[in-house]
Design a protein around this motif. Structure first.
Motif, PDB file in Angstrom:
ATOM      1  N   ASP A  24      68.879  30.569  49.491  1.00  0.00           N
ATOM      2  CA  ASP A  24      68.702  30.732  48.038  1.00  0.00           C
ATOM      3  C   ASP A  24      68.444  32.195  47.679  1.00  0.00           C
ATOM      4  O   ASP A  24      69.026  32.719  46.729  1.00  0.00           O
ATOM      5  N   GLY A  27      71.576  34.310  48.411  1.00  0.00           N
ATOM      6  CA  GLY A  27      72.597  33.968  47.419  1.00  0.00           C
ATOM      7  C   GLY A  27      72.344  34.641  46.087  1.00  0.00           C
ATOM      8  O   GLY A  27      73.266  35.124  45.426  1.00  0.00           O
ATOM      9  N   THR A  28      71.078  34.691  45.693  1.00  0.00           N
ATOM     10  CA  THR A  28      70.715  35.359  44.438  1.00  0.00           C
ATOM     11  C   THR A  28      70.992  36.857  44.529  1.00  0.00           C
ATOM     12  O   THR A  28      71.558  37.453  43.607  1.00  0.00           O
ATOM     13  N   SER A  31      74.722  37.491  44.476  1.00  0.00           N
ATOM     14  CA  SER A  31      75.339  37.264  43.164  1.00  0.00           C
ATOM     15  C   SER A  31      75.322  38.526  42.303  1.00  0.00           C
ATOM     16  O   SER A  31      76.142  38.674  41.398  1.00  0.00           O
ATOM     17  N   TRP A  32      74.402  39.436  42.575  1.00  0.00           N
ATOM     18  CA  TRP A  32      74.337  40.688  41.810  1.00  0.00           C
ATOM     19  C   TRP A  32      75.529  41.601  42.087  1.00  0.00           C
ATOM     20  O   TRP A  32      75.756  42.565  41.348  1.00  0.00           O
ATOM     21  N   SER A  34      78.367  40.836  41.421  1.00  0.00           N
ATOM     22  CA  SER A  34      79.261  40.610  40.284  1.00  0.00           C
ATOM     23  C   SER A  34      79.071  41.668  39.194  1.00  0.00           C
ATOM     24  O   SER A  34      80.009  41.958  38.446  1.00  0.00           O
ATOM     25  N   TYR A  66      84.877  42.021  45.173  1.00  0.00           N
ATOM     26  CA  TYR A  66      85.207  40.603  45.022  1.00  0.00           C
ATOM     27  C   TYR A  66      85.244  39.914  46.385  1.00  0.00           C
ATOM     28  O   TYR A  66      84.727  38.803  46.547  1.00  0.00           O
ATOM     29  N   LEU A  69      81.688  39.463  47.571  1.00  0.00           N
ATOM     30  CA  LEU A  69      81.038  38.410  46.794  1.00  0.00           C
ATOM     31  C   LEU A  69      81.503  37.038  47.257  1.00  0.00           C
ATOM     32  O   LEU A  69      80.696  36.122  47.469  1.00  0.00           O
ATOM     33  N   GLY A  73      78.958  34.805  49.590  1.00  0.00           N
ATOM     34  CA  GLY A  73      78.481  33.662  48.817  1.00  0.00           C
ATOM     35  C   GLY A  73      78.799  32.327  49.456  1.00  0.00           C
ATOM     36  O   GLY A  73      78.361  31.280  48.972  1.00  0.00           O
ATOM     37  N   TYR A  76      75.704  30.211  50.499  1.00  0.00           N
ATOM     38  CA  TYR A  76      75.046  29.647  49.322  1.00  0.00           C
ATOM     39  C   TYR A  76      75.848  28.448  48.801  1.00  0.00           C
ATOM     40  O   TYR A  76      75.277  27.416  48.436  1.00  0.00           O
TER      41      TYR A  76
END
Length: 187
Positions: A24, A27-28, A31-32, A34, A66, A69, A73, A76
């Motif tokens: 978790d 994954g958070t 995600s940044w 992006s 990309y 990411l 990811g 996650y």
């Protein structure tokens, strides 16, 4: 996560919670990626179409961001149940059968494939690092070893989350109880 019954060792639950919490958090953080991806694309679109001054770095930056990411990811997505599964038969199976199918799949396909991919991609990354390999895609020619490092790192993250998923599937196969119900994710 449902409460474990049937005398299951609390250490097992602690391992699952530790791994899932790690996934978790990573994954958070991942995600940044992006944010710079969107900024790079927006900058390139503005520079190209508003000022007729395309950049030499935007293509490389966007495919690397990309790709990173997407790859990073994956663990996650595995944790949240967002990977593709054939639901035609799956929904009709009992929890025990689902547990057995997942257990066998993790042991026979998931772990051996990811270990092989990790070893191969580590060699690719290491070689790119040794020769300071650069991209031939654009005149910017960025170094590629950071991007190539993403693949073994993604494999490592998937392997870690795979341990948690394997423990959950073994528990499902043995007891018929889901430790974590994953919602169907529609894409």
């Amino acid at each position: 996560m449902a409460e474990i019954t049937g005398g299951q060792p609390p250490a097992l639950l602690a391992i699952i919670r530790m791994i899932d919490g790690f996934t978790d958090r990573t994954g958070t953080i991942i995600s940044w990626l992006s944010v710079p991806l969107v900024l790079a694309v927006a900058y390139e679109v503005g520079a190209r179409y508003l000022f007729n001054a395309p950049t030499i770095w935007a293509y490389d930056a966007t495919y690397m961001l990309y790709g990173s990411l997407f790859m990073l990811g994956a663990a996650y997505a595995l944790h949240k149940g967002a990977h593709i599964r054939t639901d035609f038969f799956w929904e009709k199976f009992s929890i025990r059968r689902k547990g057995w199918i997942d257990t066998i799949s993790y042991l026979v396909f998931f772990f051996p494939s990811l270990i092989m991919l990790f070893l191969i991609s580590w060699n690719e990354f290491h070689y790119a690092w040794l020769i300071n390999e650069t991209s031939d895609q654009t005149p910017w020619r960025p170094v590629l070893w950071p991007f190539k490092f993403v693949v073994p790192l993604a494999c490592l993250l998937l392997l870690v989350q795979g341990v948690s998923e394997l423990i959950k599937s073994i528990y499902m196969a043995r007891t018929g109880v889901e430790l974590e119900h994953k919602e169907k994710v529609e894409i």
